[in-house]
Design an enzyme around this catalytic site. Sequence first.
Site, short mmCIF file in Angstrom:
data_model
loop_
_atom_site.label_atom_id
_atom_site.label_comp_id
_atom_site.label_asym_id
_atom_site.label_seq_id
_atom_site.Cartn_x
_atom_site.Cartn_y
_atom_site.Cartn_z
CD GLU A 148 7.89 -2.21 -5.90
OE1 GLU A 148 7.99 -1.38 -4.97
OE2 GLU A 148 6.89 -2.30 -6.64
N GLY A 153 0.83 -1.20 0.00
CA GLY A 153 0.00 0.00 0.00
C GLY A 153 0.87 1.25 0.00
CE1 TYR A 154 5.61 0.73 0.65
CE2 TYR A 154 7.11 1.77 -0.90
CZ TYR A 154 6.89 1.02 0.23
OH TYR A 154 7.98 0.56 0.93
C1 LIG Z 1 1.51 -3.11 -12.99
C2 LIG Z 1 1.61 -2.15 -11.85
C3 LIG Z 1 1.59 -2.62 -10.55
C4 LIG Z 1 1.65 -1.72 -9.48
N1 LIG Z 1 1.58 -2.22 -8.20
C5 LIG Z 1 1.58 -1.37 -7.17
C6 LIG Z 1 1.42 -1.87 -5.83
O1 LIG Z 1 1.27 -3.07 -5.61
N2 LIG Z 1 1.40 -0.98 -4.82
C7 LIG Z 1 1.56 0.35 -5.02
O2 LIG Z 1 1.56 1.08 -4.04
N3 LIG Z 1 1.71 0.87 -6.26
C8 LIG Z 1 1.71 0.03 -7.34
N4 LIG Z 1 1.84 0.53 -8.63
C9 LIG Z 1 1.89 1.98 -8.82
C10 LIG Z 1 3.24 2.51 -9.30
O3 LIG Z 1 4.17 2.50 -8.26
C11 LIG Z 1 2.99 3.92 -9.84
O4 LIG Z 1 2.16 3.77 -10.99
C12 LIG Z 1 4.28 4.62 -10.22
O5 LIG Z 1 5.04 4.92 -9.10
C13 LIG Z 1 4.01 5.92 -11.01
O6 LIG Z 1 3.10 6.73 -10.34
P1 LIG Z 1 1.81 7.33 -11.10
O7 LIG Z 1 1.12 6.18 -11.78
O8 LIG Z 1 1.03 8.11 -10.12
O9 LIG Z 1 2.40 8.24 -12.24
P2 LIG Z 1 2.90 9.75 -12.09
O10 LIG Z 1 3.82 9.86 -10.93
O11 LIG Z 1 1.71 10.65 -12.13
O12 LIG Z 1 3.74 9.93 -13.40
C14 LIG Z 1 3.13 10.22 -14.68
C15 LIG Z 1 4.23 10.41 -15.70
O13 LIG Z 1 5.06 11.54 -15.32
C16 LIG Z 1 6.42 11.15 -15.24
N5 LIG Z 1 7.09 11.82 -14.14
C17 LIG Z 1 6.60 12.00 -12.88
N6 LIG Z 1 7.51 12.66 -12.12
C18 LIG Z 1 8.60 12.85 -12.90
C19 LIG Z 1 9.88 13.44 -12.67
N7 LIG Z 1 10.22 13.96 -11.48
N8 LIG Z 1 10.76 13.46 -13.70
C20 LIG Z 1 10.43 12.92 -14.92
N9 LIG Z 1 9.23 12.36 -15.19
C21 LIG Z 1 8.34 12.32 -14.18
C22 LIG Z 1 6.40 9.66 -15.00
O14 LIG Z 1 7.59 9.02 -15.42
C23 LIG Z 1 5.18 9.22 -15.81
O15 LIG Z 1 5.55 9.02 -17.14
C24 LIG Z 1 1.77 -0.33 -9.72
C25 LIG Z 1 1.80 0.14 -11.03
C26 LIG Z 1 1.72 -0.74 -12.09
C27 LIG Z 1 1.73 -0.20 -13.49
#
Ligand SMILES: Cc1cc2nc3c(=O)[nH]c(=O)nc-3n(C[C@H](O)[C@H](O)[C@H](O)COP(=O)(O)OP(=O)(O)OC[C@H]3O[C@@H](n4cnc5c(N)ncnc54)[C@H](O)[C@@H]3O)c2cc1C
Length: 396
Positions: A251, A135-136
């Site tokens: 991870e 749950g992150y």
């Molecule tokens: C298959 C899958 C399984 C997952 N499982 C889990 C899980 O079990 N538990 C959990 O907690 N989370 C989980 N996640 C979530 C995952 O950790 C997040 O999707 C990821 O950290 C990106 O966050 P966001 O989706 O909010 O995208 P955002 O942070 O909104 O990013 C959107 C876009 O902006 C870009 N971006 C953002 N900030 C920057 C920066 N500083 N510099 C350059 N580019 C940037 C990103 O690269 C991306 O392309 C999962 C995701 C997927 C796809």
Amino acid sequence: MSDTTTLDSFRVDTRAWLEAHCPPEMRQPVRNEDDICWGGRQFTFQSEAQRLWLQRMGERGWTVPTWPRAYGGGGLSGDEAKVLAQEMKRLNCRVPLQSFGIWMLGPALLKFGNEEQKREHLPKIARGEIRWCQGYSEPNAGSDLAALATRAEDRGDHFIVNGQKIWTSYADKADWIFCLVRTDTAKKHTGISFVLFDMATPGVSTKPILLISGKSPFCETFFDNVRVDKRNLVGELNAGWDVAKYLLTHEREMIGAIGDRAQPKPMGQLAAAQIGLDATGRLADPGLRAQIAEFEADEAAFRLALERAGDLHRAKQAHPAMSSMLKFYGAELNKRRLELVMAAGGSDALEWDSERSQHGAAARNWLRSKANSIEGGTSEVQLNIIAKRILELPGA
Ligand SMILES: Cc1cc2nc3c(=O)[nH]c(=O)nc-3n(C[C@H](O)[C@H](O)[C@H](O)COP(=O)(O)OP(=O)(O)OC[C@H]3O[C@@H](n4cnc5c(N)ncnc54)[C@H](O)[C@@H]3O)c2cc1C
């Protein structure tokens, strides 16, 4: 006896034990997601062989070979664990258990957990009795994870948790969650705590999210006045960010090794079975042949890089940001692998729902792989980390 002699005799014993105890069915390649053993209270074994293999490896502590015996591990040294992995690969033994407990929570508990937490949770992870989810992420906290807003209010001997997580992989199948919560609203990174709780606690609910692959591996997870005992706080109050970051390095390494762990057939063999060979015995499509040769060279080099990273870890010489390099490259490589599977399969590989295509396994795996460069931290964010911490380039 020298170290080499001891290791040689360990190899001989290990080989003999695996030959005697790994059921033949567990030496066949994993066919699909359902073949993977995740363990947990809700898990249904696909076969008696799968159940037996987990039980036998769990009893020996070999689901988590390097964890201490006191916590359900095998107590093996790094070198012995490497031998075990090599011998399992030689016999094509399946990994008996995959879990977020093994890859993520376990290492974090070994470093930050207290004795009671280690004794309670680690053996159940090792034996596959409890399945964990992570749950992150939240709707407004992904790459900027420290913006998380799920609140844990201090009520003396317990917290009351309210908020929402998103993209929680397998939340609907997990028994417990490791969760980041805000315990101080005045500070960003130093106002976060790391807590554990049972998904069956009143107030926890999940809602699956459907993906383009047609599957639903993850959920939105809601917390409505969830009571969490304070003995389930890992590390100090408001110091959860350190635990979170450490867990993320594990991870990322796990995701980086995703292609290696899948134990895929060599790409050349796979394509030859689909396309056939020319008169000289080479893959009939020269364009694809060149791409596959390039891929296989890169894959072999990356496998060695993973092995080297493991050795550096064991020697405590690994750069803290190495996990970002492995995650970035491993994700790209796995996406390339599945693109090539699709190219070799031609239009047949697009079949979505037939016995022949194993219900669209190739297409679904290909679509699923697109998420490799998002999950566990996006590729762009890994490149930022590499630029800053390894290349030491100036920040924006
Ligand atoms: C298959 C899958 C399984 C997952 N499982 C889990 C899980 O079990 N538990 C959990 O907690 N989370 C989980 N996640 C979530 C995952 O950790 C997040 O999707 C990821 O950290 C990106 O966050 P966001 O989706 O909010 O995208 P955002 O942070 O909104 O990013 C959107 C876009 O902006 C870009 N971006 C953002 N900030 C920057 C920066 N500083 N510099 C350059 N580019 C940037 C990103 O690269 C991306 O392309 C999962 C995701 C997927 C796809």
